[in-house]
Scaffold this motif. Structure first.
Motif, mmCIF file in Angstrom:
data_model
loop_
_atom_site.group_PDB
_atom_site.id
_atom_site.type_symbol
_atom_site.label_atom_id
_atom_site.label_comp_id
_atom_site.label_asym_id
_atom_site.label_seq_id
_atom_site.Cartn_x
_atom_site.Cartn_y
_atom_site.Cartn_z
ATOM 1 N N ILE A 91 11.064 -24.324 15.283
ATOM 2 C CA ILE A 91 10.060 -23.813 14.352
ATOM 3 C C ILE A 91 9.890 -22.313 14.556
ATOM 4 O O ILE A 91 9.883 -21.826 15.688
ATOM 5 N N ILE A 92 9.775 -21.584 13.434
ATOM 6 C CA ILE A 92 9.586 -20.134 13.450
ATOM 7 C C ILE A 92 8.390 -19.807 12.576
ATOM 8 O O ILE A 92 8.254 -20.325 11.457
ATOM 9 N N LYS A 93 7.514 -18.938 13.069
ATOM 10 C CA LYS A 93 6.367 -18.488 12.288
ATOM 11 C C LYS A 93 6.727 -17.208 11.553
ATOM 12 O O LYS A 93 7.233 -16.259 12.142
ATOM 13 N N THR A 94 6.472 -17.164 10.244
ATOM 14 C CA THR A 94 6.809 -16.000 9.438
ATOM 15 C C THR A 94 5.736 -14.924 9.594
ATOM 16 O O THR A 94 4.692 -15.135 10.229
ATOM 17 N N ASP A 95 5.972 -13.773 8.970
ATOM 18 C CA ASP A 95 5.000 -12.673 9.036
ATOM 19 C C ASP A 95 3.662 -13.049 8.411
ATOM 20 O O ASP A 95 2.631 -12.464 8.743
ATOM 21 N N ASP A 96 3.676 -14.024 7.493
ATOM 22 C CA ASP A 96 2.445 -14.475 6.840
ATOM 23 C C ASP A 96 1.852 -15.710 7.506
ATOM 24 O O ASP A 96 1.000 -16.401 6.917
ATOM 25 N N ASP A 97 2.328 -16.043 8.715
ATOM 26 C CA ASP A 97 1.839 -17.198 9.476
ATOM 27 C C ASP A 97 2.146 -18.527 8.797
ATOM 28 O O ASP A 97 1.402 -19.503 8.943
ATOM 29 N N ASN A 98 3.229 -18.564 8.048
ATOM 30 C CA ASN A 98 3.755 -19.821 7.552
ATOM 31 C C ASN A 98 4.830 -20.319 8.519
ATOM 32 O O ASN A 98 5.275 -19.580 9.393
ATOM 33 N N PHE A 99 5.260 -21.575 8.366
ATOM 34 C CA PHE A 99 6.201 -22.177 9.309
ATOM 35 C C PHE A 99 7.523 -22.516 8.622
ATOM 36 O O PHE A 99 7.538 -23.097 7.534
ATOM 37 N N LEU A 100 8.616 -22.174 9.276
ATOM 38 C CA LEU A 100 9.944 -22.578 8.839
ATOM 39 C C LEU A 100 10.570 -23.382 9.970
ATOM 40 O O LEU A 100 10.668 -22.888 11.098
ATOM 41 N N THR A 101 10.983 -24.621 9.678
ATOM 42 C CA THR A 101 11.521 -25.517 10.703
ATOM 43 C C THR A 101 12.879 -26.050 10.261
ATOM 44 O O THR A 101 13.063 -26.403 9.096
ATOM 45 N N ALA A 102 13.823 -26.108 11.199
ATOM 46 C CA ALA A 102 15.130 -26.727 10.977
ATOM 47 C C ALA A 102 15.313 -27.843 11.983
ATOM 48 O O ALA A 102 14.830 -27.762 13.120
ATOM 49 N N ALA A 103 16.003 -28.906 11.562
ATOM 50 C CA ALA A 103 16.216 -30.052 12.451
ATOM 51 C C ALA A 103 17.606 -30.622 12.239
ATOM 52 O O ALA A 103 18.128 -30.642 11.115
#
Length: 319
Positions: A91-103
């Motif tokens: 999981i990575i937090k974007t500059d806008d504090d949203n989440f991007l997750t890969a699995a």
């Protein structure tokens, strides 16, 4: 027990339900998917709430059984399926504090039976069973022929998933509203983890249920007073299945978490391709109600503007 209390943004919720709507051959009384995740390593929550900007990771084992109890005097629990997956998520937090997750998840999926899928008289892969497969045409109604008590279903599989969460936070930095979009590609393959000759599929079966499945899901989470709720839509499409099996499945779900914790109550409407191992040949609408468990309950997140860049921390230490 700590390994069972971790967080997984891409996950399958455990469920137990009753409902209305059945195929013409069986009447479902109860259904349960007591899914369990065991984490070997998981720093997702810590990574999203520490002082420096960093990604979070999880390595885990997921056991996903699926049981149905039918309205029958003999063997009311038939051909339960078992899916065991080894997984990794980042999981990575974007500059806008949203989440991007890969699995990526890989493992085995089967129902533990040894009979021919289309005959109660013969074993799977026997000469008689192979002869039945040879007689199948594009016009054959396979759901009507299905051995629903001892038919074999077995395959290995790998899943690649991406999830994006758009968050709106409250004054305590807890996600108050969430838009979540998940896309998944699933591949059935013969070798376990793509390497080991174990648990593969019957070559005649794979031409019937298809190797490639694409999934797209959307969830909206918000709060009503002190209660959390989720509305979701899931759509799956399988490529390469037999013409008597519809390629699509749609599931619409509403979940209410009365105490804003992990435990929720849901209502669900599904139609299209069934998802109970080799009953993908069935096609019927179903309405269910039940209880569920959330693997990614909203928790306190440290805003990225308050976190320090790792390089800045290193420079400060050198200074």
């Amino acid at each position: 027990m700590k390994g069972f209390k971790d967080y997984y943004p891409i996950s399958v919720r455990p469920e137990a339900s009753i409902g209305l709507g059945n195929n013409p051959y069986e009447q479902i009384l109860l259904e349960a998917t007591p899914v369990v995740y065991y984490g070997f390593y998981n720093d997702m929550r810590r990574s999203l709430n520490q002082n420096i900007i960093t990604s979070g990771d999880a390595v885990y084992l997921s056991f996903q059984p699926h049981f149905r109890i039918y309205n029958e005097d003999s063997k009311p629990v038939k051909t339960p399926s078992y899916k065991v997956l080894i997984g990794w998520q980042r999981i990575i937090k974007t500059d806008d504090d949203n989440f991007l997750t890969a699995a990526i998840e890989t493992g085995h999926f089967s129902n533990g039976q040894a009979g021919s899928a289309f005959s109660t008289e013969f074993d799977d892969n026997s000469e008689e069973s192979i002869a039945i497969y040879d007689s199948i045409t594009d016009d054959t109604d396979l759901a009507a022929l299905l051995n629903r008590s001892t038919g074999n279903f077995s395959t290995n599989l790998t899943r690649f998933s991406f999830n994006y969460r758009l968050n709106t936070f409250n004054e305590n930095n807890i996600p108050q509203k969430i838009h979540s979009l998940t896309a998944t590609y699933q591949l059935y393959h013969n070798k376990f983890m793509g390497l080991i000759d174990f648990g593969g599929y019957n070559p005649q079966d794979i031409d019937i249920y298809g190797r490639h499945q694409f999934e797209l899901g959307y969830e909206y989470t918000s709060h009503l007073k002190k209660m959390r709720f989720t509305l979701s839509q899931q759509f799956d499409y399988t490529i390469g299945s037999h013409p008597s099996s519809v390629p699509y499945r749609s599931v619409t779900t509403g979940i209410l978490y009365p105490w804003d914790n992990d435990l929720g109550f849901f209502t669900k409407f599904s139609f299209g391709r069934d998802n109970y191992n080799y009953r993908f040949l069935d096609n019927f609408p179903r309405f269910t109600i039940g209880v569920t468990w959330d693997w990614f309950t909203p928790f306190v997140i440290k805003p990225k503007k308050l976190q320090l860049d790792p390089q800045e921390v290193l420079n400060n230490k050198k200074a």
